[in-house]
Design a protein around this motif. Structure first.
Motif, PDB file in Angstrom:
ATOM      1  N   ILE A   1      -3.268  14.542  -3.784  1.00 23.85           N
ATOM      2  CA  ILE A   1      -3.675  13.875  -2.704  1.00 23.85           C
ATOM      3  C   ILE A   1      -3.155  14.050  -1.303  1.00 23.85           C
ATOM      4  N   CYS A   2      -3.718  13.819  -0.123  1.00 27.26           N
ATOM      5  CA  CYS A   2      -3.052  13.939   1.280  1.00 27.26           C
ATOM      6  C   CYS A   2      -3.090  12.674   1.724  1.00 27.26           C
ATOM      7  N   VAL A   3      -2.041  11.771   2.031  1.00 27.41           N
ATOM      8  CA  VAL A   3      -1.880  10.602   2.750  1.00 27.41           C
ATOM      9  C   VAL A   3      -1.639  10.604   3.954  1.00 27.41           C
ATOM     10  N   ASP A   4      -2.171   9.980   4.771  1.00 25.56           N
ATOM     11  CA  ASP A   4      -2.203   9.907   6.337  1.00 25.56           C
ATOM     12  C   ASP A   4      -2.023   8.255   6.583  1.00 25.56           C
ATOM     13  N   LEU A   5      -0.567   8.047   6.536  1.00 26.18           N
ATOM     14  CA  LEU A   5      -0.297   6.790   6.685  1.00 26.18           C
ATOM     15  C   LEU A   5      -0.132   6.407   8.214  1.00 26.18           C
ATOM     16  N   LYS A   6      -0.776   5.295   8.612  1.00 23.34           N
ATOM     17  CA  LYS A   6      -0.773   4.954  10.057  1.00 23.34           C
ATOM     18  C   LYS A   6       0.870   4.248  10.278  1.00 23.34           C
ATOM     19  N   ASN A   7       1.104   4.584  11.681  1.00 19.96           N
ATOM     20  CA  ASN A   7       2.534   3.928  12.085  1.00 19.96           C
ATOM     21  C   ASN A   7       3.762   4.265  11.171  1.00 19.96           C
TER      22      ASN A   7
ATOM     23  N   PHE B   1       1.773  15.087   1.259  1.00 20.62           N
ATOM     24  CA  PHE B   1       1.042  15.729   0.273  1.00 20.62           C
ATOM     25  C   PHE B   1       1.735  15.387  -1.106  1.00 20.62           C
ATOM     26  N   ILE B   2       1.116  14.524  -1.896  1.00 20.69           N
ATOM     27  CA  ILE B   2       1.599  14.078  -3.063  1.00 20.69           C
ATOM     28  C   ILE B   2       0.764  14.438  -4.459  1.00 20.69           C
ATOM     29  N   ASP B   3       1.696  14.820  -5.555  1.00 20.62           N
ATOM     30  CA  ASP B   3       0.881  15.200  -6.722  1.00 20.62           C
ATOM     31  C   ASP B   3       1.275  13.985  -7.712  1.00 20.62           C
ATOM     32  N   ILE B   4       0.099  13.617  -8.440  1.00 19.15           N
ATOM     33  CA  ILE B   4       0.529  12.242  -9.409  1.00 19.15           C
ATOM     34  C   ILE B   4      -0.117  12.748 -10.608  1.00 19.15           C
ATOM     35  N   ASP B   5       0.571  12.507 -11.727  1.00 21.59           N
ATOM     36  CA  ASP B   5       0.068  12.643 -13.133  1.00 21.59           C
ATOM     37  C   ASP B   5      -1.388  11.769 -13.399  1.00 21.59           C
ATOM     38  N   GLY B   6      -2.129  12.514 -13.946  1.00 23.48           N
ATOM     39  CA  GLY B   6      -3.510  11.814 -14.411  1.00 23.48           C
ATOM     40  C   GLY B   6      -4.391  12.248 -13.532  1.00 23.48           C
ATOM     41  N   HIS B   7      -6.022  11.629 -13.800  1.00 26.80           N
ATOM     42  CA  HIS B   7      -7.234  12.028 -13.149  1.00 26.80           C
ATOM     43  C   HIS B   7      -7.582  11.117 -12.135  1.00 26.80           C
ATOM     44  N   VAL B   8      -8.186  11.310 -11.038  1.00 21.11           N
ATOM     45  CA  VAL B   8      -8.594  10.465 -10.127  1.00 21.11           C
ATOM     46  C   VAL B   8      -9.756   9.298 -10.630  1.00 21.11           C
ATOM     47  N   ASP B   9     -10.262   9.622 -11.718  1.00 18.93           N
ATOM     48  CA  ASP B   9     -11.063   8.539 -12.455  1.00 18.93           C
ATOM     49  C   ASP B   9     -10.369   7.608 -13.209  1.00 18.93           C
TER      50      ASP B   9
ATOM     51  N   GLU C   1      -8.444   4.294   3.279  1.00 20.13           N
ATOM     52  CA  GLU C   1      -8.449   4.633   4.556  1.00 20.13           C
ATOM     53  C   GLU C   1      -7.257   5.865   4.962  1.00 20.13           C
ATOM     54  N   SER C   2      -6.313   5.971   4.009  1.00 20.45           N
ATOM     55  CA  SER C   2      -5.280   6.878   4.086  1.00 20.45           C
ATOM     56  C   SER C   2      -5.371   8.039   3.125  1.00 20.45           C
ATOM     57  N   ILE C   3      -6.007   7.698   1.998  1.00 22.79           N
ATOM     58  CA  ILE C   3      -5.716   8.713   1.021  1.00 22.79           C
ATOM     59  C   ILE C   3      -6.967   9.633   1.056  1.00 22.79           C
TER      60      ILE C   3
END
Length: 358
Positions: free
Chosen positions: A279-285, A325-333, A346-348
């Motif tokens: 995932i790409c994370v765009d955190l505000k503030n 940019f974050i890698d997480i174990d598992g499937h998006v579903d 809103e961020s991912i």
């Protein structure tokens, strides 16, 4: 039993193998027709892994002389031929011909696919996004040199997804048309490769031989193939392509040098049971205390395992704003990942779920 009888046995076995391959391709063709009718994707890494796992188990049970690596190489080529029968494949990759990226592409899509060599990573993404190729192959990180920023930037700004990853051990070879090392007057290679093979050059009294930098190790092999008084530090595939005899293999100073490559396309994989999600994370503030920490706490509270996090400046920003940019174990579903993505929708930006090779 003499050699003639043994060869006759081999001929009979080859005839059986050929007939079975013909039978397999007939079934593959029918599957391809159904996939095209249903507009289903041709490439299914999870299905290919399932086949390989089953065959490797049978191979071990029979105490076969066939090594796992050899078995997988044979079937990866069969898979590639099968996919091309279902629907001709076109693959864009970071060139030139004979590069390590080319090697990865051929290892997954075989020798008969249609390959497009691109000068840069952004061109690979544009070629796939414009439908001129179905798949793209690019490097994303090296365990010694870190991430490839251009790949991350394109993942953040395009609609393409990661559908597979490939970990390739990076091994350099020394190849030459020269009869002996003392005949070599110059060595071609990419500048970084000279530094990676310093000990080899010293051990073989080549430290004072002229070094000529090239834009790629593939180009180095091409130049050396036309100069009998030269050598090249290059990849195995580059030496083979340019018919350059390999004198020494694995000449790099540091063992376990690996590069992670990704295959990109425009579809979503089904869960395999052993997946990784990027995932790409765009955190505000992000300058506000605790913003990133709170997000990471949400990952922890859901029992998710984060295997990698990397920050990267946002494209075109004038300040100090970053994507994560974050890698997480598992499937998006998976349920836990669904909760995370819904909470932070809103961020991912989801970059793909694919079989984990690590």
């Amino acid at each position: 039993m003499d050699i003639i009888e043994l060869r006759n046995n081999i001929d009979k076995i080859d005839n059986n193998i050929l007939q079975l391959l013909i039978n397999r391709m007939e079934v593959v063709q029918k599957i391809g027709q159904l996939k095209q009718k249903n507009q289903t994707n041709i490439y299914h890494p999870a299905r290919e892994k399932q086949i390989l796992d089953r065959l490797n188990t049978i191979n071990k049970q029979q105490n076969s002389l066939l090594e796992q690596k050899a078995l997988e190489a044979i079937y990866m080529e069969i898979f590639a031929i099968s996919r091309n029968l279902e629907l001709p494949q076109r693959i864009a990759y970071l060139g030139p011909i004979g590069s390590y990226t080319h090697q990865v592409a051929e290892s997954r899509f075989g020798g008969i696919s249609n390959y497009l060599s691109m000068n840069n990573i952004s061109s690979v993404f544009k070629t796939v996004e414009s439908k001129r190729a179905k798949y793209g192959v690019v490097p994303i990180e090296n365990n010694r040199n870190g991430v490839v920023g251009e790949t991350l930037d394109n993942l953040a700004t395009t609609s393409l997804k990661i559908i597979a990853e490939v970990i390739l051990p990076i091994h350099h070879v020394f190849a030459s048309m020269a009869e002996s090392l003392d005949k070599i007057k110059c060595i071609y290679s990419k500048d970084i490769a000279f530094g990676q093979c310093y000990n080899f050059l010293n051990e073989h009294n080549l430290e004072d031989v002229q070094r000529i930098p090239t834009d790629s190790t593939s180009r180095a092999a091409q130049l050396a193939s036309n100069n009998v008084q030269s050598g090249a530090i290059c990849s195995h595939i580059a030496a083979n392509i340019h018919a350059l005899p390999i004198l020494f293999e694995s000449i790099e100073d540091i063992a376990h040098n690996k590069t992670r490559f990704i295959i990109i396309s425009d579809f979503k994989n089904i869960p395999s049971g052993n997946d990784k999600t990027s995932i790409c994370v765009d955190l505000k503030n992000t300058n506000k205390p605790g913003v990133l920490v709170n997000f990471l706490r949400d990952i922890e509270s859901l029992g998710l395992n984060m295997s990698k996090i990397e920050s990267r400046p946002k494209s075109g920003n004038n300040g100090f704003e970053f994507h994560f940019f974050i890698d997480i174990d598992g499937h998006v579903d998976d349920e836990s990942l669904q909760i995370l993505t819904n909470k932070h929708k809103e961020s991912i930006k989801w970059l793909g779920s694919y079989i984990s090779t690590q």
